[in-house]
Enzyme design. Structure first.
Site, PDB file in Angstrom:
ATOM      1  CB  SER A  89      -0.916   0.011   1.231  1.00 20.21           C
ATOM      2  OG  SER A  89      -1.581   1.266   1.294  1.00 20.21           O
ATOM      3  NE  ARG A  90       2.298   2.590  -5.474  1.00 21.94           N
ATOM      4  CZ  ARG A  90       2.940   2.733  -6.598  1.00 21.94           C
ATOM      5  NH1 ARG A  90       3.221   3.935  -7.037  1.00 21.94           N
ATOM      6  NH2 ARG A  90       3.324   1.685  -7.301  1.00 21.94           N
ATOM      7  CB  THR A  97      -7.495  -1.421   0.943  1.00 30.15           C
ATOM      8  OG1 THR A  97      -7.466  -1.651  -0.464  1.00 30.15           O
ATOM      9  CG2 THR A  97      -6.349  -2.164   1.606  1.00 30.15           C
ATOM     10  CE  LYS A 141     -11.653  -0.469  -0.811  1.00 27.66           C
ATOM     11  NZ  LYS A 141     -11.537   0.231  -2.091  1.00 27.66           N
ATOM     12  CG  ASN A 179     -12.637   4.415   1.139  1.00 27.45           C
ATOM     13  OD1 ASN A 179     -13.534   5.068   1.668  1.00 27.45           O
ATOM     14  ND2 ASN A 179     -11.738   4.963   0.351  1.00 27.45           N
ATOM     15  CG  ASP A 228     -12.676   3.661  -2.877  1.00 27.94           C
ATOM     16  OD1 ASP A 228     -11.547   4.166  -2.759  1.00 27.94           O
ATOM     17  OD2 ASP A 228     -12.960   2.516  -2.467  1.00 27.94           O
ATOM     18  N   GLY A 283     -17.242  -5.034  -9.767  1.00 25.19           N
ATOM     19  CA  GLY A 283     -16.811  -5.324  -8.400  1.00 25.19           C
ATOM     20  C   GLY A 283     -16.999  -4.101  -7.513  1.00 25.19           C
ATOM     21  N   GLY A 284     -16.242  -4.057  -6.424  1.00 31.02           N
ATOM     22  CA  GLY A 284     -16.389  -2.975  -5.458  1.00 31.02           C
ATOM     23  C   GLY A 284     -16.070  -1.610  -6.043  1.00 31.02           C
ATOM     24  CB  ALA A 285     -13.247  -0.363  -8.092  1.00 30.53           C
TER      25      ALA A 285
HETATM   26  P1  NAP Z   1     -13.165  -6.872  -7.468  1.00 28.70           P
HETATM   27  O1  NAP Z   1     -14.340  -6.530  -6.636  1.00 28.70           O
HETATM   28  O2  NAP Z   1     -12.428  -8.136  -7.257  1.00 28.70           O
HETATM   29  O3  NAP Z   1     -13.676  -6.843  -9.023  1.00 28.70           O
HETATM   30  C1  NAP Z   1     -12.822  -7.245 -10.056  1.00 28.70           C
HETATM   31  C2  NAP Z   1     -13.447  -6.912 -11.419  1.00 28.70           C
HETATM   32  O4  NAP Z   1     -12.482  -7.188 -12.424  1.00 28.70           O
HETATM   33  C3  NAP Z   1     -14.699  -7.730 -11.764  1.00 28.70           C
HETATM   34  O5  NAP Z   1     -15.587  -6.927 -12.506  1.00 28.70           O
HETATM   35  C4  NAP Z   1     -14.110  -8.849 -12.646  1.00 28.70           C
HETATM   36  O6  NAP Z   1     -15.029  -9.390 -13.560  1.00 28.70           O
HETATM   37  C5  NAP Z   1     -13.057  -8.062 -13.408  1.00 28.70           C
HETATM   38  N1  NAP Z   1     -12.012  -8.911 -13.970  1.00 28.70           N
HETATM   39  C6  NAP Z   1     -11.020  -9.541 -13.298  1.00 28.70           C
HETATM   40  N2  NAP Z   1     -10.234 -10.213 -14.172  1.00 28.70           N
HETATM   41  C7  NAP Z   1     -10.763 -10.005 -15.414  1.00 28.70           C
HETATM   42  C8  NAP Z   1     -10.399 -10.422 -16.722  1.00 28.70           C
HETATM   43  N3  NAP Z   1      -9.334 -11.215 -16.956  1.00 28.70           N
HETATM   44  N4  NAP Z   1     -11.153  -9.995 -17.766  1.00 28.70           N
HETATM   45  C9  NAP Z   1     -12.228  -9.197 -17.574  1.00 28.70           C
HETATM   46  N5  NAP Z   1     -12.622  -8.756 -16.348  1.00 28.70           N
HETATM   47  C10 NAP Z   1     -11.889  -9.162 -15.283  1.00 28.70           C
HETATM   48  O7  NAP Z   1     -12.056  -5.726  -7.399  1.00 28.70           O
HETATM   49  P2  NAP Z   1     -12.254  -4.156  -7.049  1.00 28.70           P
HETATM   50  O8  NAP Z   1     -12.112  -3.964  -5.588  1.00 28.70           O
HETATM   51  O9  NAP Z   1     -13.463  -3.671  -7.748  1.00 28.70           O
HETATM   52  O10 NAP Z   1     -10.928  -3.535  -7.714  1.00 28.70           O
HETATM   53  C11 NAP Z   1     -10.724  -3.582  -9.117  1.00 28.70           C
HETATM   54  C12 NAP Z   1      -9.421  -2.858  -9.486  1.00 28.70           C
HETATM   55  O11 NAP Z   1      -9.507  -1.480  -9.166  1.00 28.70           O
HETATM   56  C13 NAP Z   1      -8.186  -3.403  -8.750  1.00 28.70           C
HETATM   57  O12 NAP Z   1      -7.100  -3.446  -9.634  1.00 28.70           O
HETATM   58  C14 NAP Z   1      -7.939  -2.361  -7.685  1.00 28.70           C
HETATM   59  O13 NAP Z   1      -6.572  -2.279  -7.327  1.00 28.70           O
HETATM   60  C15 NAP Z   1      -8.389  -1.092  -8.387  1.00 28.70           C
HETATM   61  N6  NAP Z   1      -8.816  -0.039  -7.455  1.00 28.70           N
HETATM   62  C16 NAP Z   1      -8.154   1.144  -7.476  1.00 28.70           C
HETATM   63  C17 NAP Z   1      -8.528   2.153  -6.623  1.00 28.70           C
HETATM   64  C18 NAP Z   1      -7.797   3.471  -6.678  1.00 28.70           C
HETATM   65  O14 NAP Z   1      -7.917   4.272  -5.761  1.00 28.70           O
HETATM   66  N7  NAP Z   1      -7.048   3.729  -7.731  1.00 28.70           N
HETATM   67  C19 NAP Z   1      -9.580   1.985  -5.721  1.00 28.70           C
HETATM   68  C20 NAP Z   1     -10.250   0.775  -5.717  1.00 28.70           C
HETATM   69  C21 NAP Z   1      -9.852  -0.248  -6.586  1.00 28.70           C
HETATM   70  P3  NAP Z   1     -15.958 -10.666 -13.140  1.00 28.70           P
HETATM   71  O15 NAP Z   1     -17.126 -10.106 -12.375  1.00 28.70           O
HETATM   72  O16 NAP Z   1     -16.354 -11.244 -14.460  1.00 28.70           O
HETATM   73  O17 NAP Z   1     -15.099 -11.587 -12.326  1.00 28.70           O
END
Ligand code: NAP
Length: 269
Positions: free
Chosen positions: A14-15, A63, A67, A88, A103, A126-128
């Site tokens: 984590s940053r 995180t 969440k 978050n 977020d 997903g969550g994001a």
């Molecule tokens: P999550 O709840 O696990 O959801 C993952 C999502 O990615 C789902 O929609 C999943 O689709 C999709 N996915 C995974 N592998 C895939 C593939 N090979 N092809 C197509 N779709 C794929 O995760 P999350 O918490 O929403 O986070 C998602 C990303 O956002 C992560 O990389 C996280 O680090 C980033 N994020 C960044 C911030 C920020 O502040 N920058 C904040 C939150 C999250 P399915 O439903 O089909 O499995």
């Protein structure tokens, strides 16, 4: 001496500690306040959080994968956290645990212009994605949702529509990439070097004058960001969203104006 922390599993990458400690120092609060990373397994999460106020913690970021659990254990929740079903940011005050979701606001703050009336595409369910869809629809954008597993996209679409939020946008299977003023990648594609053009319904040569937000971040620009920027799109990377959500959390805990440039430099450092 108020303590703050980010709770995750894993969390070593984590940053947030570097970013928040730099911010606290810039605000002249670095002697008093501190921010640390705490790795906590899902089965220990609730007990760990409930022990924190007595250990001097004023609040915490939460995180992956905690969440939803953070939202569930709170005594009081912000409207955004309630609609998104995830938190978050936690605040420990007056014997209560309050839950917020920065977020959503972080994404909006990272955009350089209002998304009101913009036709947006959110990739992921997903969550994001939940935070992004709620935030953008609340700001008046028309938000289509695409997800690899379409049933999950349907669920997000239905939950983020309703009485307060009129149905604005649809679940889509086929994408006309050029039709969107804003595209937000909230999938995990790219996190482990996957080719986004093999996994997402986007074409490398399909970007134009639009905004791309890639929530996934690592060191350096993502493949998606590079392709979008090369085609003249405005790119907002995941680190800017991280900085903005962290800034909103810091303001909630300290009631001070977050030093964004200091936080950006520390997050990218
Ligand atoms: P999550 O709840 O696990 O959801 C993952 C999502 O990615 C789902 O929609 C999943 O689709 C999709 N996915 C995974 N592998 C895939 C593939 N090979 N092809 C197509 N779709 C794929 O995760 P999350 O918490 O929403 O986070 C998602 C990303 O956002 C992560 O990389 C996280 O680090 C980033 N994020 C960044 C911030 C920020 O502040 N920058 C904040 C939150 C999250 P399915 O439903 O089909 O499995």
């Amino acid at each position: 001496m108020p303590r703050l922390a980010v709770l995750g599993h894993p969390v070593a990458h984590s940053r947030s500690p570097a970013m928040q400690n730099a911010a606290l120092a810039a605000l002249g609060m670095g002697e008093e306040w501190s921010y640390e990373a705490i790795d906590v397994a899902p089965e220990e999460f609730e007990a760990r959080v409930r022990a924190m106020p007595a250990e001097g913690f004023a609040g915490a970021n939460v995180t992956v994968p905690h969440k939803t659990a953070a939202f569930a254990l709170a005594d009081a929740t912000s409207e955004g956290a309630a609609r998104i079903g995830a938190a978050n940011t936690l605040v420990f005050a007056e014997g209560q645990i309050q839950a917020h979701n920065t977020d959503a606001g972080g994404l909006i703050a990272a955009l350089r212009s209002s998304p009101k009336g913009v036709h947006a595409l959110v990739l992921g369910a997903g969550g994001a994605a939940r935070a992004a869809v709620w935030a953008l629809r609340t700001e008046g954008a028309i938000v289509d949702i695409w997800n690899r597993t379409s049933a999950r996209a349907e669920a997000v679409h239905l939950e983020m529509s309703g009485i307060e939020l009129e149905v604005q946008g649809a679940v889509v299977a086929e994408i006309d990439q050029s039709a969107y003023g804003l595209i937000v990648n909230t999938t995990a594609v790219g996190l482990h070097g996957e080719d986004p053009f093999a996994h997402l319904p986007l074409r490398r040569d399909g970007f134009g004058e639009q905004i791309l937000v890639d929530m996934v971040y690592s060191d350096g620009p993502s493949t998606l960001s590079q392709a979008a920027a090369a085609a003249g799109a405005e790119v907002v990377d995941g680190l800017e969203v991280l900085v903005q959500q962290g800034a909103l959390s810091l303001r909630i805990w300290t009631d001070r104006e977050p030093p964004l440039d200091v936080m950006r430099a520390a997050a990218r450092g």
